[in-house]
Motif scaffolding. Sequence first.
Motif, short mmCIF file in Angstrom:
data_model
loop_
_atom_site.label_atom_id
_atom_site.label_comp_id
_atom_site.label_asym_id
_atom_site.label_seq_id
_atom_site.Cartn_x
_atom_site.Cartn_y
_atom_site.Cartn_z
N PRO B 201 -0.11 -8.07 -12.59
CA PRO B 201 -0.69 -7.99 -13.94
C PRO B 201 -1.94 -7.11 -13.95
CG PRO B 201 -1.03 -10.18 -13.01
CD PRO B 201 -0.16 -9.45 -12.08
N GLY B 202 -2.60 -7.00 -12.79
CA GLY B 202 -3.81 -6.18 -12.71
C GLY B 202 -3.58 -4.72 -13.05
N THR B 203 -2.32 -4.26 -12.84
CA THR B 203 -2.03 -2.86 -13.16
C THR B 203 -2.14 -2.59 -14.65
OG1 THR B 203 0.30 -3.40 -13.35
CG2 THR B 203 -0.43 -2.54 -11.24
N GLN B 204 -2.04 -3.65 -15.46
CA GLN B 204 -2.13 -3.45 -16.89
C GLN B 204 -3.55 -3.51 -17.41
OE1 GLN B 204 0.65 -6.17 -18.84
NE2 GLN B 204 1.70 -6.22 -16.88
N MET B 205 -4.48 -3.76 -16.50
CA MET B 205 -5.86 -3.92 -16.97
C MET B 205 -6.50 -2.56 -17.25
SD MET B 205 -7.26 -6.86 -14.55
CE MET B 205 -8.54 -7.62 -15.46
N THR B 206 -7.56 -2.62 -18.05
CA THR B 206 -8.26 -1.39 -18.41
C THR B 206 -9.06 -0.89 -17.21
OG1 THR B 206 -10.08 -2.72 -19.17
CG2 THR B 206 -8.53 -1.95 -20.82
N MET B 207 -9.05 0.42 -17.08
CA MET B 207 -9.85 1.02 -16.01
C MET B 207 -11.26 1.28 -16.50
SD MET B 207 -7.89 1.42 -13.41
CE MET B 207 -8.44 2.79 -12.42
N ARG B 208 -11.40 1.31 -17.81
CA ARG B 208 -12.69 1.69 -18.37
C ARG B 208 -13.60 0.48 -18.52
NH1 ARG B 208 -12.81 3.92 -24.16
NH2 ARG B 208 -14.44 2.35 -24.31
N VAL B 220 -21.24 -5.77 -21.08
CA VAL B 220 -20.62 -6.62 -20.06
C VAL B 220 -19.46 -5.84 -19.44
CG1 VAL B 220 -19.57 -8.85 -19.58
CG2 VAL B 220 -21.12 -8.64 -21.49
N THR B 221 -19.46 -5.74 -18.12
CA THR B 221 -18.35 -5.08 -17.46
C THR B 221 -17.13 -5.99 -17.52
OG1 THR B 221 -19.96 -4.21 -15.93
CG2 THR B 221 -17.67 -3.90 -15.35
N LEU B 222 -16.02 -5.43 -17.95
CA LEU B 222 -14.80 -6.22 -18.04
C LEU B 222 -13.65 -5.49 -17.35
CD1 LEU B 222 -14.81 -7.43 -21.74
CD2 LEU B 222 -15.03 -8.84 -19.72
N GLY B 223 -12.51 -6.12 -17.37
CA GLY B 223 -11.31 -5.46 -16.85
C GLY B 223 -11.33 -5.26 -15.35
N LEU B 224 -10.57 -4.26 -14.93
CA LEU B 224 -10.41 -4.02 -13.50
C LEU B 224 -11.72 -3.81 -12.74
CD1 LEU B 224 -7.97 -4.00 -11.65
CD2 LEU B 224 -7.97 -1.53 -11.77
N PRO B 225 -12.65 -3.02 -13.28
CA PRO B 225 -13.91 -2.84 -12.54
C PRO B 225 -14.59 -4.16 -12.22
CG PRO B 225 -13.84 -1.34 -14.41
CD PRO B 225 -12.65 -2.23 -14.52
N ARG B 226 -14.57 -5.09 -13.15
CA ARG B 226 -15.20 -6.38 -12.92
C ARG B 226 -14.45 -7.17 -11.84
NH1 ARG B 226 -19.13 -9.27 -11.81
NH2 ARG B 226 -19.04 -11.45 -12.38
N LEU B 227 -13.12 -7.13 -11.89
CA LEU B 227 -12.32 -7.85 -10.90
C LEU B 227 -12.58 -7.31 -9.50
CD1 LEU B 227 -10.25 -10.14 -11.11
CD2 LEU B 227 -8.47 -8.43 -10.98
N ILE B 228 -12.69 -5.99 -9.40
CA ILE B 228 -12.97 -5.37 -8.11
C ILE B 228 -14.35 -5.80 -7.62
CG2 ILE B 228 -13.40 -3.15 -6.96
CD1 ILE B 228 -11.28 -1.96 -8.85
N GLU B 229 -15.28 -5.83 -8.56
CA GLU B 229 -16.64 -6.25 -8.24
C GLU B 229 -16.67 -7.66 -7.65
OE1 GLU B 229 -19.57 -4.49 -11.23
OE2 GLU B 229 -19.60 -6.64 -11.56
N ILE B 230 -15.87 -8.54 -8.24
CA ILE B 230 -15.85 -9.93 -7.79
C ILE B 230 -15.31 -10.04 -6.37
CG2 ILE B 230 -14.89 -12.23 -8.20
CD1 ILE B 230 -14.80 -11.43 -11.21
N VAL B 231 -14.15 -9.43 -6.12
CA VAL B 231 -13.55 -9.59 -4.79
C VAL B 231 -14.29 -8.77 -3.73
CG1 VAL B 231 -11.26 -10.24 -5.59
CG2 VAL B 231 -11.78 -7.84 -5.19
#
Lengths: 86, 513
Positions: B201-208, B220-231
């Motif tokens: 499902p992550g492939t459908q997330m926004t890159m921006r 607020v950073t959202l989407g894929l950048p935020r997920l990458i930040e977390i992990v």
Amino acid sequence: MAKYNILMHEMVPEHWLVPVKEEEKILKSLGVTKGQLPKIRRTDPVIKTLEKAPGIGEIVPGRIIEIVRKSRTRGIAKIYRTVIGE
Amino acid sequence: MTILAWKDTLKKVKEILEKAPIGYCLDYEIPADKSIKEALITVTGKTFIAKAKISKIAPYQNEKNVLKKKKDKLKTLITIEKIEEIQDDIVNYEEVSGGSVDKVLSFAVIVKKEEAKIELPDHMEGKLNSEVKSLIRQVEKDGNSLPVKIAEQLTAAKKHYGIGEKDFEKLIKATLEKYKETGVDPYEAVGIVGAQSIGEPGTQMTMRTFHFAGVAEMDVTLGLPRLIEIVDARKTPSTPSMTIFLTEKARGDEDRAVSLARSIESTTLLDVADIEVNTTEGYVLILLDKQKMQERGLKREEIMPKLKKIRMQKTVISEEENKIRLSQEEPSYKKIYQLYENLKTFQVKGLDGIKRAIVKFDQKAKEWVIYTQGSNLAGVMELKDVDYARTKTNDIIEISQVLGVEAAREAIIEESTSTLHNAGLNTDIRHLMLVSDMMTFSGNVEAIGRHGISGKKASVLARAAFEITSKHLLNAGLIGEVDKLNGVAENIIVGQPITLGTGAVKLSYRREE
């Protein structure tokens, strides 16, 4: 320390120091050794706060901490962490 | 109780320890205050190493038989009755007046910070319904286990449908069977399944990075950048922010919420004033802007005592109307410039790190909530009117430092699920729980990847297969590492069945006797 008690914070689950007598029973039921359990640092803010609570005293590495989480899947989940030095 | 504190050299402290009781001369003017009966001395500026009982603070008048901090320019004589060595952190104290303690040329009057009485929370299990408790105990007697949530649902169903004892026992039996079936099989590759379930499902997330999302006027950073930040377990998120809840008394009062929000917003000198440098005459001029100061709710009288704490020696401060002139005793180009640099970032108000704070009314909960840009959890939790138990930040590393690993684990789950949900994706929470369990396994928050858990695998071959192959193989060769071939990656490399599923099970024959 501080003016607040982090043990009361919403995000901090319950932490309990497991009495030495009960350690073996817990490890046996889980089928693991102390070294295989997840760890918690001795300098962890929760451990430091717990040491200040009445009737607990110093928590040395090697002790086991029982953590009772509010779980989204199980309701209540108990897990254990071994205290490590640094 | 107020305490006097100053910084000194180790040599002097040892001298006082040896010769006490004795008079000691300091090179700053301390107003005589009879309520001060104690003094603390620090050497490092981090811990106090000596505690003295003092009986008198008086101006220095060339007395003899006294110890001196310096050879000349002495101004105050304090009479030390008794002194002992101690160990106490400076952070345990609060400054009341005077300068900051970690400066050689200053003294401070301090008080011990209030400390919370540590009480333990109630047992969650103790609060359970007695019926639920007895059901769990009953199941455990037969060597099975049932999660609290299912037990609760069972007892609720029993009441709702009026199920009889006999039928209920059948229901429990059926539930237990189903529950066992749904469990993960031994040697199931939960990590791979988890990675797929988040990745697909992550492939459908926004890159921006979206701006002004979530709370009005707040980045607020959202989407894929935020997920990458977390992990990746970054030291600081790209848009740290806090949600501050207020205590019962304050949450309904807009004025109190606004004044609290204003008081935490960090304001630098440059925000409220212009700074002019005069290198020829060697001074720095601060021109206060009345309008800007009013906007920030700052008074001139508040700035002056703060300025005295500036970390530059021998600074002379003089006031004119709306102007503050700072000069050095022996001005030089370098010193004046350094002073200017210090002043530019000088914080006159607020908490470190909090750039902006806005107040919003939560319609659902009917209370005022403060949202901030920038984060300082420990600082905010100390404040009056703040309900510290509910106050949150999105900075996971900060949470692990202030509230511990378990809270950090909770935060990782919370942040990653909300990021996925915001993007309209429904990933089962168990996958995210596995990720956060792995990230906090060692007691610290570790990244997933080269610098975190993948880089710490026990097997050399598995590490080499992941990234920087030659480095790992070379190091392993140098120190003579042994690979036990227990994992998956290393067994694929050597061409053996992998230790997953049926591949991990070995058959053995036990002869009947």
